[in-house]
Design a protein around this motif. Structure first.
Motif, PDB file in Angstrom:
ATOM      1  N   UNK A 213     -14.241   2.978  -0.982  1.00  0.00           N
ATOM      2  CA  UNK A 213     -12.730   2.835  -1.081  1.00  0.00           C
ATOM      3  C   UNK A 213     -11.853   1.892  -0.119  1.00  0.00           C
ATOM      4  N   UNK A 214     -12.364   1.849   1.090  1.00  0.00           N
ATOM      5  CA  UNK A 214     -11.783   1.087   1.897  1.00  0.00           C
ATOM      6  C   UNK A 214     -11.820  -0.549   1.552  1.00  0.00           C
ATOM      7  N   UNK A 215     -13.082  -0.771   1.010  1.00  0.00           N
ATOM      8  CA  UNK A 215     -13.210  -2.014   0.508  1.00  0.00           C
ATOM      9  C   UNK A 215     -12.433  -2.371  -0.687  1.00  0.00           C
ATOM     10  N   UNK A 216     -12.346  -1.346  -1.413  1.00  0.00           N
ATOM     11  CA  UNK A 216     -11.733  -1.678  -2.823  1.00  0.00           C
ATOM     12  C   UNK A 216     -10.143  -1.770  -2.464  1.00  0.00           C
ATOM     13  N   UNK A 217      -9.637  -1.205  -1.197  1.00  0.00           N
ATOM     14  CA  UNK A 217      -8.277  -1.504  -0.850  1.00  0.00           C
ATOM     15  C   UNK A 217      -8.099  -2.824  -0.505  1.00  0.00           C
ATOM     16  N   UNK A 218      -9.059  -3.413   0.187  1.00  0.00           N
ATOM     17  CA  UNK A 218      -9.050  -4.877   0.620  1.00  0.00           C
ATOM     18  C   UNK A 218      -8.712  -5.857  -0.655  1.00  0.00           C
ATOM     19  N   UNK A 219     -10.005  -5.268  -1.712  1.00  0.00           N
ATOM     20  CA  UNK A 219      -9.907  -6.251  -3.009  1.00  0.00           C
ATOM     21  C   UNK A 219      -8.718  -6.014  -3.406  1.00  0.00           C
ATOM     22  N   UNK A 220      -7.940  -4.834  -3.614  1.00  0.00           N
ATOM     23  CA  UNK A 220      -6.765  -4.736  -4.448  1.00  0.00           C
ATOM     24  C   UNK A 220      -5.484  -5.478  -3.644  1.00  0.00           C
ATOM     25  N   UNK A 221      -5.496  -5.261  -2.278  1.00  0.00           N
ATOM     26  CA  UNK A 221      -4.675  -6.067  -1.504  1.00  0.00           C
ATOM     27  C   UNK A 221      -4.530  -7.557  -1.806  1.00  0.00           C
ATOM     28  N   UNK A 222      -5.638  -7.934  -1.735  1.00  0.00           N
ATOM     29  CA  UNK A 222      -5.971  -9.572  -1.900  1.00  0.00           C
ATOM     30  C   UNK A 222      -5.850  -9.847  -3.473  1.00  0.00           C
ATOM     31  N   UNK A 223      -6.041  -8.948  -4.436  1.00  0.00           N
ATOM     32  CA  UNK A 223      -5.587  -9.476  -5.805  1.00  0.00           C
ATOM     33  C   UNK A 223      -4.049  -9.361  -6.073  1.00  0.00           C
ATOM     34  N   UNK A 224      -3.441  -8.297  -5.808  1.00  0.00           N
ATOM     35  CA  UNK A 224      -2.220  -8.061  -5.844  1.00  0.00           C
ATOM     36  C   UNK A 224      -1.361  -9.192  -5.187  1.00  0.00           C
ATOM     37  N   UNK A 225      -1.628  -9.280  -3.924  1.00  0.00           N
ATOM     38  CA  UNK A 225      -1.148 -10.087  -2.997  1.00  0.00           C
ATOM     39  C   UNK A 225      -1.189 -11.584  -3.253  1.00  0.00           C
ATOM     40  N   UNK A 226      -2.326 -11.895  -3.999  1.00  0.00           N
ATOM     41  CA  UNK A 226      -2.233 -13.437  -4.481  1.00  0.00           C
ATOM     42  C   UNK A 226      -1.384 -13.577  -5.689  1.00  0.00           C
ATOM     43  N   UNK A 227      -1.557 -12.626  -6.591  1.00  0.00           N
ATOM     44  CA  UNK A 227      -0.219 -12.674  -7.620  1.00  0.00           C
ATOM     45  C   UNK A 227       1.109 -12.836  -7.144  1.00  0.00           C
ATOM     46  N   UNK A 228       1.715 -12.038  -6.171  1.00  0.00           N
ATOM     47  CA  UNK A 228       2.796 -12.107  -5.652  1.00  0.00           C
ATOM     48  C   UNK A 228       3.193 -13.323  -5.132  1.00  0.00           C
ATOM     49  N   UNK A 229       2.199 -13.818  -4.293  1.00  0.00           N
ATOM     50  CA  UNK A 229       2.399 -14.949  -3.420  1.00  0.00           C
ATOM     51  C   UNK A 229       2.475 -16.306  -4.486  1.00  0.00           C
ATOM     52  N   UNK A 230       1.732 -16.110  -5.536  1.00  0.00           N
ATOM     53  CA  UNK A 230       1.678 -17.173  -6.571  1.00  0.00           C
ATOM     54  C   UNK A 230       2.797 -17.264  -7.488  1.00  0.00           C
ATOM     55  N   UNK A 231       3.474 -15.999  -7.430  1.00  0.00           N
ATOM     56  CA  UNK A 231       4.800 -15.844  -8.416  1.00  0.00           C
ATOM     57  C   UNK A 231       6.011 -16.121  -7.688  1.00  0.00           C
ATOM     58  N   UNK A 232       6.108 -15.553  -6.511  1.00  0.00           N
ATOM     59  CA  UNK A 232       7.165 -15.746  -5.804  1.00  0.00           C
ATOM     60  C   UNK A 232       7.409 -16.269  -4.205  1.00  0.00           C
ATOM     61  N   UNK A 233       6.115 -16.398  -3.644  1.00  0.00           N
ATOM     62  CA  UNK A 233       5.967 -16.904  -2.477  1.00  0.00           C
ATOM     63  C   UNK A 233       6.565 -16.056  -1.473  1.00  0.00           C
ATOM     64  N   UNK A 234       6.791 -14.882  -1.652  1.00  0.00           N
ATOM     65  CA  UNK A 234       7.434 -13.815  -0.669  1.00  0.00           C
ATOM     66  C   UNK A 234       6.560 -13.315   0.310  1.00  0.00           C
ATOM     67  N   UNK A 235       5.319 -13.520   0.281  1.00  0.00           N
ATOM     68  CA  UNK A 235       4.465 -12.782   1.258  1.00  0.00           C
ATOM     69  C   UNK A 235       4.087 -13.694   2.460  1.00  0.00           C
ATOM     70  N   UNK A 236       4.498 -15.209   2.120  1.00  0.00           N
ATOM     71  CA  UNK A 236       4.472 -15.898   3.288  1.00  0.00           C
ATOM     72  C   UNK A 236       3.062 -15.988   4.099  1.00  0.00           C
TER      73      UNK A 236
END
Length: 455
Positions: free
Chosen positions: A18-41
């Motif tokens: 579950x902890x590993x999947x949380x990391x994978x999810x954070x990486x996947x969702x974060x990548x989409x957000x960053x490429x879309x809006x660049x708001x994660x910095x």
């Protein structure tokens, strides 16, 4: 292996998965957000890092230390005399941290880390007159102020930059000495946690946790960031408090006063480390003593008074920091992502073994907390006391998360809390320790060789 043990092990694996999947999810969702809006910095969500597969001069040593910890860590931790184990743990942690830092080479991995535009060493010339610098410190926190401080100086009370200015005045100036300072002091947190665990739980528990303290993925950021140094100061404050309140030292009053001084210093190194008060409160609760609390308070007050008399107001600095925080990337970094993305960072700095250990902590929490009542206090076990201590560290981390003042970069900011989550691994079966240590060291090696971390 009994059916109960097999069931518990399967639950541990589910928690780690579950902890590993949380990391994978954070990486996947974060990548989409960053490429879309660049708001994660951040370039490689959820970490402040960039994709950069590489080898380096520290690679052979890092692999060798990992193999040695997996193969020899558990038996040595069980058999070494205690007086040898504590410094040996510190030395092993230094070997692990240095080897990981040198994967990026001497300049990039160590000497240049604290010399970037965001860091402390760029402004230490302005502390040639420390009194004047402290009186003017709050005047330069806001991004709109003339001569505003770089991000890390503005984001911390002045004890942080004063440390490096002090090293410079002693002839130990420059990024190399600053890196050596942070790694040497930062890795001593392992020894501090071992000392505290032994007196608050028992020696067996401390020994079981020792290899996991040494091989933590957190070493990637202890070498080299100033937050590793902050983590060590906080850890020794808690260790001295543990020695004082348990009476495990010949001079409990001196230990209590020293703990207070270090608690005070901790608060003037980082505003957020006031949350170390939660593990400290847990120690007082476990030992049911407040007799030495006035001495601890005296130490804290002495540090606060010294900075106040020198002209720095902690509360004014914090209020201006909040304003400065939202003048930068925090204004656009989405709370809705970082509230859970930060937890993925916590997995990466602590590893999968503590995730499994935390499952056992949470499962044992109701019973351990019941035993804190006066009627059950005499029946508290070493495992129960460990559960309470880890829960307090987890609570501190969660409060920091909910505050919204740690959106991103928590892989370094939360190092002081991470060291107190690692002892949860002592609850894992010893027969499985080598497997979990392999997972811990593999994660650290992958992080350091696949990514270029910003700290």
């Amino acid at each position: 292996m009994s059916a109960e043990s097999r069931s518990a092990h399967r639950a541990d694996l589910r928690a780690a998965t579950g902890a590993a999947l949380l990391v994978v999810l954070a990486a996947a969702v974060g990548t989409v957000i960053e490429r879309t809006s660049g708001s994660l910095h951040v370039n490689w969500p959820p970490l402040y890092a960039s994709w950069d597969p590489h080898l380096g001069p520290g690679t052979p040593a890092a692999v060798a230390v990992a193999v040695a910890v997996i193969a020899y860590g558990p038996p040595l931790a069980a058999r070494l005399p205690w007086r040898v184990l504590v410094p040996a743990g510190w030395a092993a942690s230094m070997a692990w941290t240095w080897s990981l830092a040198l994967v990026d080479g001497w300049h990039t991995g160590v000497a240049g880390r604290l010399t970037t535009a965001y860091e402390y060493l760029t402004v230490i010339h302005r502390f040639d007159d420390p009194g004047r610098a402290l009186r003017d410190f709050t005047h330069h926190i806001l991004d709109t102020a003339p001569g505003h401080w770089p991000a890390h100086v503005a984001g911390h009370p002045p004890a942080a930059v004063l440390t490096f200015a002090g090293l410079d005045h002693l002839g130990l100036g420059g990024g190399a000495w600053a890196g050596i300072w942070c790694i040497t002091l930062g890795t001593s947190a392992v020894a501090a946690v071992l000392v505290a665990l032994r007196v608050l739980t028992d020696e067996t528990t401390a020994r079981r946790a020792a290899p996991f303290l040494v091989a933590a993925p957190a070493a990637v950021w202890v070498g080299t960031s100033a937050d590793g140094y902050f983590a060590a100061v906080a850890a020794w404050a808690l260790a001295l408090l543990a020695l004082a309140v348990t009476g495990a030292t010949r001079a409990p009053a001196a230990a209590a006063l020293a703990a207070g001084l270090l608690f005070g210093l901790t608060c003037y190194l980082s505003y957020g480390l006031t949350l170390i008060a939660l593990p400290a409160a847990a120690m007082l609760l476990l030992t049911r003593t407040v007799r030495l609390l006035p001495l601890v308070a005296a130490g804290v007050i002495a540090v606060a008074a010294a900075f106040s008399l020198a002209g720095f107001s902690w509360w004014e600095g914090y209020q201006l920091l909040v304003e400065r925080y939202y003048q930068g990337a925090a204004a656009v970094r989405p709370y809705a992502y970082w509230i859970w993305g930060n937890l993925a960072c916590a997995v990466l700095i602590t590893g999968l073994a503590p995730a499994a250990g935390l499952r056992r902590v949470l499962a044992a929490a109701p019973g351990a907390l019941r035993r804190l009542r006066p009627a059950g206090a005499s029946h508290a076990t070493a495992a129960g006391r460990l559960v309470v201590l880890v829960l307090a560290a987890l609570a501190a981390l969660l409060v920091a998360d909910l505050s919204g003042m740690s959106k991103a970069e928590t892989e370094r900011i939360w190092l002081p809390f991470a060291f107190w989550l690692l002892p949860a691994t002592a609850l894992l079966p010893t027969a499985r320790h080598r497997h979990w240590l392999a997972a811990q060291t593999a994660l650290a090696l992958l992080l350091n060789h696949l990514l270029y971390t910003g700290w």
